[in-house]
Design an enzyme around this catalytic site. Structure first.
Site, short mmCIF file in Angstrom:
data_model
loop_
_atom_site.label_atom_id
_atom_site.label_comp_id
_atom_site.label_asym_id
_atom_site.label_seq_id
_atom_site.Cartn_x
_atom_site.Cartn_y
_atom_site.Cartn_z
CB CYS A 2 -5.86 10.17 0.78
SG CYS A 2 -4.63 10.63 2.02
NE ARG A 28 -6.02 5.37 -5.43
CZ ARG A 28 -4.99 5.91 -6.06
NH1 ARG A 28 -4.20 6.75 -5.44
NH2 ARG A 28 -4.72 5.59 -7.31
CD1 TRP A 71 -1.49 5.25 4.93
CD2 TRP A 71 -0.19 7.03 4.53
NE1 TRP A 71 -0.19 4.89 5.22
CE2 TRP A 71 0.63 5.97 4.98
CE3 TRP A 71 0.41 8.26 4.22
CZ2 TRP A 71 2.01 6.09 5.13
CZ3 TRP A 71 1.79 8.37 4.37
CH2 TRP A 71 2.57 7.30 4.81
CG ASN A 97 -3.74 11.76 -2.33
OD1 ASN A 97 -2.92 11.63 -1.43
ND2 ASN A 97 -3.91 10.86 -3.28
N GLY A 98 -1.89 14.42 -0.88
CA GLY A 98 -0.58 15.01 -1.12
C GLY A 98 -0.04 15.70 0.12
CD GLU A 465 7.88 -9.04 -2.87
OE1 GLU A 465 6.64 -9.04 -2.74
OE2 GLU A 465 8.56 -8.00 -2.85
CE LYS A 469 4.06 -8.62 -0.76
NZ LYS A 469 5.10 -7.77 -0.99
CD GLU A 472 4.61 -5.08 1.99
OE1 GLU A 472 4.42 -4.03 1.37
OE2 GLU A 472 4.48 -6.20 1.47
CG HIS A 488 30.63 -9.82 4.26
ND1 HIS A 488 32.00 -9.68 4.28
CD2 HIS A 488 30.36 -10.72 3.29
CE1 HIS A 488 32.54 -10.44 3.34
NE2 HIS A 488 31.55 -11.08 2.72
CE LYS A 582 -2.02 -2.82 -4.36
NZ LYS A 582 -1.36 -4.10 -4.00
#
Length: 587
Positions: A2, A28, A71, A97-98, A465, A469, A472, A488, A582
């Site tokens: 956040c 964030r 967030w 934050n956390g 990657e 992208k 996302e 497989h 982010k």
């Protein structure tokens, strides 16, 4: 995860200053945002759901305010759950934050003490806990005692009407203090503070700071005052921090990439040579990273094997805790991170340090947690990356890794030349004609439910990657695979019209990956080839020049552009994808 920003000083537009600070930190967290300010003997709050955008604040003049971009973790996205949260007396406001791992037990305890809760968040527990301790202790002590009861990795910022001060505590989640002229700032990232002052204190874990007419840093364990290290951060608010003439940060940052490669190839040789010496002395080198950074780590493993003829292990950072038993004081961990605050990377590094393992950091943020806890560090020098989906930081990591293996193998000059050629090729790929062709492919892909990406060798991380992208920013399910793994299991999902992006450089993997593409086409798949050479199996072809080992730099750019244009086709914001932030600072 956040954004946190606070101000106390002589200026009377505190809420507006906080709002502008939050806008720089919105990457964030952007589910909701809010501000609390001191207005005489009361606290006024303003909360909103959604992104800040071009918002202005309705709060009146004040010299003390804190703000937050959220967030969501605990509780849905609504105004009630948005920060800041107030205590029962409405005299204390708090942002956080956390994650408070023991919030259920604390909440039960506080309910028994007649505290009333409004939100579903774990954060609200903290402000009521401070309120409870404030019945016996002065405000700063109450905050310290409350914070010490929290389990988990957290950062909090609280303000008090009665004391007219800000008190903040940190354990695991970043907090930075800025010291201006008769004004003080606090934020979760220095980028928000730099426009106001270059005098910075990076708070360490288990430290508390009190901001009023001065700065006091104290140990959380004892409350003893300590002398902090004040750093002068000579950053410039360069053009990278704004969109310029671009409609989104993501496309702006994709266009930054050729300049970044040139800068790295010319200006970071001494740092690269130092790191190469450290690697040569180590007995066991390990790359760790998360998300896009992990894909760069995996690419590094291939590059070390192919160019430097060295074995380097790679692990997803969040899994490294379960692989760390073999670490010794002679081991070396190279940690890759854009933000330098990724908790999945920080935790294994903390345990590695306990074993005496040396740590090298490749990060983009000076003063970040990973930067400061490492024995040796090298900055990506990519400039601010404000789109949530990483692009130019990924390119910077790959360029550094290529230069590193070139140095280790005595081929530095050859790799330098390849880097410069890749910068030119990326510039060509970003021309209007090239983007026009890629946009047509995005229009074809926009209504697809599933996309697959495949590569072999060093192009396998590229496939991973590329898939990341696309999913996302466009929300289209995309799966990246090693070409040989198709048979497989995943080939069972191929049917008429299923698109597959194939990375086919002119290296030792070319023949095999074209065979894989042929297997997909035989089952009705549509092949989008990214390659120097056109193949009859390709339904669409994006030409990327053969750059030998540096092809890995250029060939990801069409995938980044596809992701961006797909987001536009789907009418979603490529800079701020849903559910993502982010800087991942929660487990």
């Amino acid at each position: 995860m956040c954004g946190i920003f606070g101000y106390i000083g002589t200026k009377n537009n505190a809420a507006a200053l906080v709002l502008e600070g939050l806008k720089t930190l919105e990457y964030r967290g952007y589910d909701s945002w809010g501000i609390a300010e001191v207005d005489g003997e009361k606290i006024l709050t303003e909360k909103h759901v959604g992104k800040i955008g071009q918002a202005t604040t309705i709060l009146p003049e004040s010299t003390l305010a804190i703000g937050h971009t959220r967030w969501a973790t605990h509780g849905g996205v609504n105004i009630t759950n948005a920060h800041p949260h107030l205590d029962c007396t409405k005299k204390i406001a708090l942002i956080h934050n956390g994650i408070v791992e023991n919030y259920v037990e604390l909440k039960d305890e506080l309910i028994k003490r007649k505290h009333s809760f409004n939100s579903e968040t774990d954060t609200e527990v903290i402000v009521h806990l401070i309120e409870e301790y404030a019945k016996k202790y002065e405000f700063a002590t109450a905050v310290r005692l409350a914070f010490n009861r929290l389990k988990g990795l957290n950062a909090i910022v609280a303000l008090s009407v009665d004391q007219c001060e800000i008190v903040a505590c940190k354990n695991g989640s970043p907090l930075v203090v800025g010291i201006g002229d008769k004004e003080l700032f606090i934020a979760s990232d220095a980028v928000g503070i730099i426009p106001h002052t270059k005098k910075i204190i990076f708070l360490k874990d288990n430290e508390m700071v009190v901001l009023n007419d001065s700065v006091s840093v104290n140990l959380l364990t004892t409350g003893d005052r300590i002398t902090p290290e004040i750093e002068i951060i000579d950053w410039e608010r360069r053009e990278e921090g704004s969109m310029g003439n671009f409609p989104h940060f993501m496309i702006k940052e994709i266009h930054d990439q050729d300049h970044i490669i040139r800068h790295i190839s010319k200006n970071l040789l001494s740092e690269i040579e130092q790191i190469s010496t450290i690697i040569k002395k180590a007995r066991g080198t390990f790359f760790i990273g998360a998300g896009t950074a992990y894909h760069a780590c995996l690419a590094g493993t291939y590059l070390f094997a192919k160019i430097a003829k060295m074995h380097v292990n790679t692990a997803v950072a969040s899994e490294f805790n379960y692989l760390e038993d073999f670490l010794t004081s002679e081991s070396l961990i190279i940690a890759l991170s854009q933000s330098g605050e990724t908790i999945d990377v920080i935790e294994p590094l903390q345990r590695a340090k306990e074993k005496g393992t040396k740590i090298v950091a490749m990060v983009n943020n000076l003063g970040s947690t990973i930067y400061r806890m490492s024995d040796h560090k090298i900055l990506l020098n990519a400039g601010p990356e404000l789109a949530v989906a990483s692009t130019k930081a990924y390119i910077a990591k790959l360029a550094l890794l290529l230069l590193l293996v070139g140095t280790l193998s005595g081929q530095q000059k050859r790799i330098q030349n390849l880097l410069l050629k890749s910068a030119e090729e990326i510039k060509r790929l970003l021309s209007n004609n090239s983007k026009k062709e890629i946009k047509k492919i995005a229009q074809f892909l926009a209504n697809k439910e599933h996309i697959y990406t495949i590569g072999r060798g060093v192009s396998y991380p590229t496939a991973l990657e590329a898939a990341l992208k696309i999913k996302e920013v466009s929300y289209i399910h995309t799966e990246g695979l090693a070409g040989g793994e198709l048979k497989h299991g995943t080939i069972a999902l191929i049917s008429d019209g299923t698109p597959c992006i194939v990375f086919a450089p002119l290296d030792e993997t070319h023949g095999a990956i074209i065979s894989n593409a042929t297997e997909i086409k035989a089952r009705g798949g549509v092949i989008i080839g990214i390659s120097p050479k056109k193949s009859t199996v390709f339904d669409y072809w994006i030409k990327v020049r053969d750059l030998q080992e540096a092809t890995i730099l250029a060939q990801i750019v069409p995938a980044q552009l596809l992701a961006y244009f797909l987001a536009l086709e789907k009418n979603v914001d490529p800079d701020k994808p849903r559910n993502l932030a982010k800087s991942v600072t929660v487990k």
